[in-house]
Scaffold this active site. Structure first.
Site, short mmCIF file in Angstrom:
data_model
loop_
_atom_site.label_atom_id
_atom_site.label_comp_id
_atom_site.label_asym_id
_atom_site.label_seq_id
_atom_site.Cartn_x
_atom_site.Cartn_y
_atom_site.Cartn_z
N GLY A 1 26.98 42.55 72.37
CA GLY A 1 25.95 41.98 71.51
C GLY A 1 25.58 42.70 70.50
O GLY A 1 24.21 42.55 69.90
N SER A 2 26.33 43.91 70.05
CA SER A 2 25.49 44.80 69.22
C SER A 2 25.65 44.29 67.82
O SER A 2 24.69 44.42 67.00
CB SER A 2 26.52 46.04 68.97
OG SER A 2 27.73 45.99 68.49
N ASN A 3 26.51 43.37 67.61
CA ASN A 3 26.46 42.66 66.25
C ASN A 3 25.47 41.53 66.03
O ASN A 3 24.84 41.43 64.98
CB ASN A 3 27.94 41.87 65.81
CG ASN A 3 28.86 42.77 65.18
OD1 ASN A 3 28.59 43.59 64.27
ND2 ASN A 3 30.18 42.74 65.67
N LEU B 1 34.86 35.24 72.49
CA LEU B 1 36.33 35.18 72.65
C LEU B 1 36.99 33.94 72.97
O LEU B 1 38.35 33.93 73.06
CB LEU B 1 36.70 36.23 74.13
CG LEU B 1 35.97 37.53 73.44
CD1 LEU B 1 36.41 38.51 74.98
CD2 LEU B 1 36.55 38.16 72.50
N LEU C 1 38.31 30.20 71.84
CA LEU C 1 38.38 29.06 70.74
C LEU C 1 37.58 27.92 70.82
O LEU C 1 37.40 27.52 71.72
CB LEU C 1 39.93 28.55 70.99
CG LEU C 1 40.61 27.58 69.81
CD1 LEU C 1 40.85 28.63 68.46
CD2 LEU C 1 41.74 27.22 70.42
N ASN D 1 32.98 33.83 61.88
CA ASN D 1 33.58 34.93 62.86
C ASN D 1 33.74 36.09 62.39
O ASN D 1 34.13 36.20 60.89
CB ASN D 1 34.89 34.24 63.44
CG ASN D 1 35.21 35.14 64.71
OD1 ASN D 1 34.42 35.62 65.53
ND2 ASN D 1 36.46 35.33 64.89
N HIS E 1 36.19 39.45 62.51
CA HIS E 1 37.27 39.98 63.38
C HIS E 1 37.70 41.40 62.96
O HIS E 1 37.52 41.80 61.94
CB HIS E 1 38.71 38.93 62.98
CG HIS E 1 39.98 39.71 63.98
ND1 HIS E 1 40.00 39.19 65.08
CD2 HIS E 1 41.07 40.20 63.60
CE1 HIS E 1 41.28 39.36 65.48
NE2 HIS E 1 41.68 40.08 64.58
N ASP F 1 41.53 32.89 64.62
CA ASP F 1 41.56 33.76 63.15
C ASP F 1 42.29 33.17 61.95
O ASP F 1 42.94 33.88 61.37
CB ASP F 1 42.24 35.00 63.68
CG ASP F 1 41.35 35.71 64.86
OD1 ASP F 1 40.17 35.42 64.64
OD2 ASP F 1 42.11 36.19 65.72
N GLU G 1 31.34 46.74 60.61
CA GLU G 1 30.71 45.31 61.35
C GLU G 1 29.31 45.23 61.08
O GLU G 1 28.62 44.34 60.45
CB GLU G 1 31.13 45.50 62.66
CG GLU G 1 32.52 44.87 62.86
CD GLU G 1 32.78 44.94 64.45
OE1 GLU G 1 33.92 44.48 64.82
OE2 GLU G 1 32.24 45.40 65.32
#
Length: 190
Positions: free
Chosen positions: A13-15, A86, A88, A103, A105, A146, A175
């Site tokens: 969860g850093s982002n 992670l 879909l 998202n 990537h 993606d 990021e």
């Protein structure tokens, strides 16, 4: 009018935390909810510390019902952000939030994308291929892994001596620097 964000995360969860920090104290944006498919994800503790409600869900709920989609619609979510999620996204959710799901990537798409290409798998592939650069791609989500339209990319050099862990550190810097700003631009249509 206040914009409402929902963040999906499967890992540390850093982002998600960087996005929450970016909007902290703002009257015009609310992180309404963090959703996770992983009851052991580090993002859950981060969310508690940040006083953001968490919703855990399982595969049958996500793929065999519309409960998540309906809940997000009922909460009037303006933008869904996948911050290390992670799975879909179900087609019904993608359709309900068309061009309102983004998202991040950890590679320069279209290289090193698709099912199974996440986290260390991406960085290992980049190093194994002898790439001179890697980076991040922020993109809209569609019904394929993606393959949604690219919103933003940033790159970093990969040195011949870099390990996958080195690449991961360089990519994470990108990021944390760019994802919150790009989320804000998408949220406000800039």
């Amino acid at each position: 009018m206040k914009k409402r964000l929902a963040l999906f995360a499967s890992g540390s969860g850093s982002n998600a935390e960087k996005i929450a920090d970016h909007f902290a104290g703002r009257e015009d944006v609310e992180i309404s909810l963090i959703l996770s498919n992983n009851p052991k994800a580090g993002v859950i503790e981060r969310a508690r510390r940040l006083h953001i409600p968490v919703l855990l869900f399982d595969r049958p709920t996500f793929y065999q019902t519309d409960r998540i989609t309906e809940m997000l619609q009922n909460q009037q979510i303006d933008l869904i952000v996948l911050a290390g999620f992670l799975w879909l996204m179900p087609a019904s959710l993608v359709r309900a939030f068309d061009r309102r799901i983004v998202n991040i990537h950890p590679a320069l798409l279209p290289k090193y994308g698709g099912k199974g290409m996440y986290g260390h798998f991406v960085h290992e592939a980049v190093v194994a291929a002898g790439e001179a650069e890697s980076g991040i791609t922020i993109h809209y989500v569609n019904e394929q892994y993606d393959e949604g339209a690219v919103i933003f990319q940033a790159s970093c050099p990969v040195q011949p001596t870099d390990t996958p862990e080195d690449v991961a550190r360089h990519v994470q810097v990108l990021e944390h620097r760019h994802f919150p700003e790009i989320v804000e631009k998408v949220l406000f249509g800039n």
